[in-house]
Design an enzyme around this catalytic site. Structure first.
Site, PDB file in Angstrom:
ATOM      1  N   ASP A  23       1.201  -0.829  -0.612  1.00  0.00           N
ATOM      2  CA  ASP A  23      -0.064   0.028  -0.228  1.00  0.00           C
ATOM      3  C   ASP A  23       0.321   1.215   0.488  1.00  0.00           C
ATOM      4  O   ASP A  23       1.022   1.772   0.761  1.00  0.00           O
ATOM      5  CB  ASP A  23      -1.031   0.124   1.327  1.00  0.00           C
ATOM      6  CG  ASP A  23      -0.675  -0.152   2.172  1.00  0.00           C
ATOM      7  OD1 ASP A  23       0.640  -0.674   2.760  1.00  0.00           O
ATOM      8  OD2 ASP A  23      -1.304   0.385   3.457  1.00  0.00           O
ATOM      9  N   ASP A  53       7.095   1.355   1.507  1.00  0.00           N
ATOM     10  CA  ASP A  53       6.422  -0.012   0.826  1.00  0.00           C
ATOM     11  C   ASP A  53       7.440   0.051  -0.346  1.00  0.00           C
ATOM     12  O   ASP A  53       7.953  -0.531  -1.173  1.00  0.00           O
ATOM     13  CB  ASP A  53       5.442   0.246   0.501  1.00  0.00           C
ATOM     14  CG  ASP A  53       3.768   0.399   1.226  1.00  0.00           C
ATOM     15  OD1 ASP A  53       3.987  -1.476   1.607  1.00  0.00           O
ATOM     16  OD2 ASP A  53       4.057   0.859   2.264  1.00  0.00           O
ATOM     17  N   ASN A  89      -1.950   2.602   3.114  1.00  0.00           N
ATOM     18  CA  ASN A  89      -1.204   4.023   3.780  1.00  0.00           C
ATOM     19  C   ASN A  89      -2.414   4.864   3.095  1.00  0.00           C
ATOM     20  O   ASN A  89      -2.648   6.165   3.252  1.00  0.00           O
ATOM     21  CB  ASN A  89      -0.511   3.854   3.330  1.00  0.00           C
ATOM     22  CG  ASN A  89       0.353   3.385   3.887  1.00  0.00           C
ATOM     23  OD1 ASN A  89       0.128   3.617   5.064  1.00  0.00           O
ATOM     24  ND2 ASN A  89       1.776   2.744   4.003  1.00  0.00           N
ATOM     25  N   THR A  91       2.985  -5.478   2.053  1.00  0.00           N
ATOM     26  CA  THR A  91       2.876  -5.232   3.500  1.00  0.00           C
ATOM     27  C   THR A  91       2.270  -3.743   4.251  1.00  0.00           C
ATOM     28  O   THR A  91       2.925  -2.445   4.270  1.00  0.00           O
ATOM     29  CB  THR A  91       4.442  -4.258   2.926  1.00  0.00           C
ATOM     30  OG1 THR A  91       4.414  -3.603   1.284  1.00  0.00           O
ATOM     31  CG2 THR A  91       5.516  -4.958   2.796  1.00  0.00           C
ATOM     32  N   PHE A 135      -0.995  -0.018  12.376  1.00  0.00           N
ATOM     33  CA  PHE A 135      -2.081   0.140  11.483  1.00  0.00           C
ATOM     34  C   PHE A 135      -2.474  -0.531  10.571  1.00  0.00           C
ATOM     35  O   PHE A 135      -3.729  -0.892  10.802  1.00  0.00           O
ATOM     36  CB  PHE A 135      -1.460   1.241  10.442  1.00  0.00           C
ATOM     37  CG  PHE A 135      -1.999   1.822   9.335  1.00  0.00           C
ATOM     38  CD1 PHE A 135      -2.711   2.995  10.014  1.00  0.00           C
ATOM     39  CD2 PHE A 135      -1.606   1.406   8.443  1.00  0.00           C
ATOM     40  CE1 PHE A 135      -3.454   3.342   8.843  1.00  0.00           C
ATOM     41  CE2 PHE A 135      -2.731   2.095   7.369  1.00  0.00           C
ATOM     42  CZ  PHE A 135      -2.953   3.244   7.198  1.00  0.00           C
ATOM     43  N   ASN A 136      -1.430  -1.759  10.051  1.00  0.00           N
ATOM     44  CA  ASN A 136      -1.789  -2.760   8.875  1.00  0.00           C
ATOM     45  C   ASN A 136      -2.757  -4.026   9.936  1.00  0.00           C
ATOM     46  O   ASN A 136      -3.257  -4.521   8.858  1.00  0.00           O
ATOM     47  CB  ASN A 136      -0.363  -3.330   7.967  1.00  0.00           C
ATOM     48  CG  ASN A 136       0.434  -2.521   7.348  1.00  0.00           C
ATOM     49  OD1 ASN A 136      -0.538  -1.377   7.267  1.00  0.00           O
ATOM     50  ND2 ASN A 136       1.659  -3.357   7.769  1.00  0.00           N
ATOM     51  N   HIS A 182       9.679   0.236   8.230  1.00  0.00           N
ATOM     52  CA  HIS A 182       9.125  -0.740   8.402  1.00  0.00           C
ATOM     53  C   HIS A 182       9.455  -1.850   7.637  1.00  0.00           C
ATOM     54  O   HIS A 182       9.617  -3.261   7.592  1.00  0.00           O
ATOM     55  CB  HIS A 182       7.510  -0.918   8.924  1.00  0.00           C
ATOM     56  CG  HIS A 182       7.065   0.710  10.254  1.00  0.00           C
ATOM     57  ND1 HIS A 182       7.492   0.312  11.104  1.00  0.00           N
ATOM     58  CD2 HIS A 182       6.555   1.952   9.603  1.00  0.00           C
ATOM     59  CE1 HIS A 182       6.345   1.517  11.418  1.00  0.00           C
ATOM     60  NE2 HIS A 182       6.451   2.675  10.393  1.00  0.00           N
ATOM     61  N   ASP A 183       8.691  -1.872   6.345  1.00  0.00           N
ATOM     62  CA  ASP A 183       8.410  -2.655   4.673  1.00  0.00           C
ATOM     63  C   ASP A 183       8.943  -3.633   4.544  1.00  0.00           C
ATOM     64  O   ASP A 183       9.863  -4.414   4.483  1.00  0.00           O
ATOM     65  CB  ASP A 183       6.969  -2.037   4.092  1.00  0.00           C
ATOM     66  CG  ASP A 183       6.322  -1.879   4.925  1.00  0.00           C
ATOM     67  OD1 ASP A 183       5.709  -2.187   5.723  1.00  0.00           O
ATOM     68  OD2 ASP A 183       6.059  -0.751   4.116  1.00  0.00           O
TER      69      ASP A 183
HETATM   70  C1  BDR Z   1       2.836   0.223   8.237  1.00  0.00           C
HETATM   71  O1  BDR Z   1       1.864   1.093   7.828  1.00  0.00           O
HETATM   72  C2  BDR Z   1       2.247   2.098   7.316  1.00  0.00           C
HETATM   73  O2  BDR Z   1       2.487   2.885   7.533  1.00  0.00           O
HETATM   74  C3  BDR Z   1       3.575   1.323   6.895  1.00  0.00           C
HETATM   75  O3  BDR Z   1       4.266   0.930   5.299  1.00  0.00           O
HETATM   76  C4  BDR Z   1       3.963  -0.142   7.174  1.00  0.00           C
HETATM   77  O4  BDR Z   1       3.169  -1.020   6.327  1.00  0.00           O
HETATM   78  C5  BDR Z   1       3.792   0.789   9.823  1.00  0.00           C
HETATM   79  O5  BDR Z   1       2.697   0.896  10.777  1.00  0.00           O
HETATM   80 CA    CA Z   2       2.544  -0.700   4.400  1.00  0.00          CA
END
Ligand code: BDR
Ligand code: CA
Length: 310
Positions: free
Chosen positions: A10, A15, A39, A124, A165-166, A239-240
């Site tokens: 996303d 990503d 996102n 991701t 978030f994800n 993160h991703d």
């Molecule tokens: C995740 O949420 C998004 O902000 C980033 O792309 C990552 O996948 C982190 O919480």
């Molecule tokens: Ca992401």
């Protein structure tokens, strides 16, 4: 022998680096990029995935757009971190790589079915597409070698005290995937907050000196500025790409095998991953949870991939 991978994302700043790491490392054979609302709205995340490939000069990887909203909830895009178009910062070029006309879930099912070998699936973003794939095309599940997902946390959250978030964006989808019995690695905030974008990291990416690196530096600067505002973290966590790094080299992260439940109804905790690190419940483990990152090795992989692109 390279590892065949389907990347479901996303984009989103981090990503984009996951796409670049998958496209720029010879250990990975990137068979497709699929997109999901997360996102940003789907139209933005899909356009951004195509932009990421266009900037990097990657023209032979199909892109397909998937779910525009979570299974049972409305989408709340992560604009406070990623901007209104989910890729704030650089001036965005027109993408030149085409869009596959199939829905991402159909694309994933077709690609898995046609493959002579099992594929690694790396999501991701929210797990909506992957849950729909498992629900609508259970016959292709045996073609999934493993799932390596960025999401969840063993501790703190980033949209509330606990939820990440994800996982929070589509907890019902996460619950489907964690109940699937497929080999699953969870790359949560507890490890991704070790991948901090320091000034040294930005300088190193910039020193690569190609178009991908210049775009990447602009992405990192914007991302760090919103992380500073939102979370008081001027060194934002990338993160991703940790998911892709793990697919390339297991030694980049330690993992702990344990049971993870997804909270879908909690008054304060909906979207939290309840990671039973101490086996309090005695339930069958359903995930390898990533714990500790080899930080120098991770940044070497990311930098080398950027250098291998346009
Ligand atoms: C995740 O949420 C998004 O902000 C980033 O792309 C990552 O996948 C982190 O919480
Ligand atoms: Ca992401």
């Amino acid at each position: 022998m390279s590892i065949p991978v389907l990347l479901d994302c996303d984009p989103g700043h981090d990503d984009v680096f996951a796409i670049w790491l998958a496209a720029g490392n010879d250990a990975i054979d990137l068979r497709g990029v699929t997109t999901v609302g997360g996102n940003g709205y789907l139209e933005h995340t899909t356009r951004n995935a195509r932009i990421a490939l266009t900037v990097a000069g990657v023209t032979d990887v199909p892109v397909a757009a998937g779910a525009d909203k979570p299974l049972k909830r409305e989408l709340t895009p992560g604009a406070w971190i990623h901007g209104d178009n989910a890729l704030g910062g650089p001036v965005l070029p027109e993408p030149t790589v085409p869009l596959d006309q199939r829905h991402a879930v159909q694309f994933l099912a077709d690609t898995l079915a046609a493959s002579t070998e099992p594929l690694t699936v790396i999501p991701t973003g929210p797990l909506t597409n992957i849950a729909l794939l498992l629900q609508q095309h259970p016959e292709v599940a045996p073609k999934i070698q493993e799932i390596i997902w960025m999401g969840g946390s063993t501790g703190r959250g980033n949209v509330g005290a606990y939820p990440e978030f994800n996982a929070w964006a589509d907890p019902e989808a996460a619950a489907v995937v964690f109940a699937s019995g497929l080999p699953l690695t969870m790359v949560g905030l507890n490890i991704s907050h070790q991948a901090l974008i320091t000034e040294d990291v930005i300088q190193r990416i910039g020193a690569v000196g190609n178009a991908t690196s210049a775009f990447g530096v602009e992405l990192m600067r914007f991302f760090c500025s919103t992380y500073e505002k939102a979370e008081g973290m001027p060194e934002g966590p990338l993160h991703d790409p940790i998911t892709v790094a793990i697919a390339i080299d297991r030694a980049v992260a330690s993992v702990q095998r344990c049971h993870v439940d997804i909270e879908t109804t909690g008054e304060f905790t909906a979207g939290a991953t309840c990671v039973d690190l101490h086996d309090m419940l005695g339930k069958e483990p359903n995930a390898d949870v990533a714990i500790t990152l080899d930080v120098p090795k991770f940044w070497d992989l990311v930098t080398d991939a950027v250098a291998a692109l346009a």
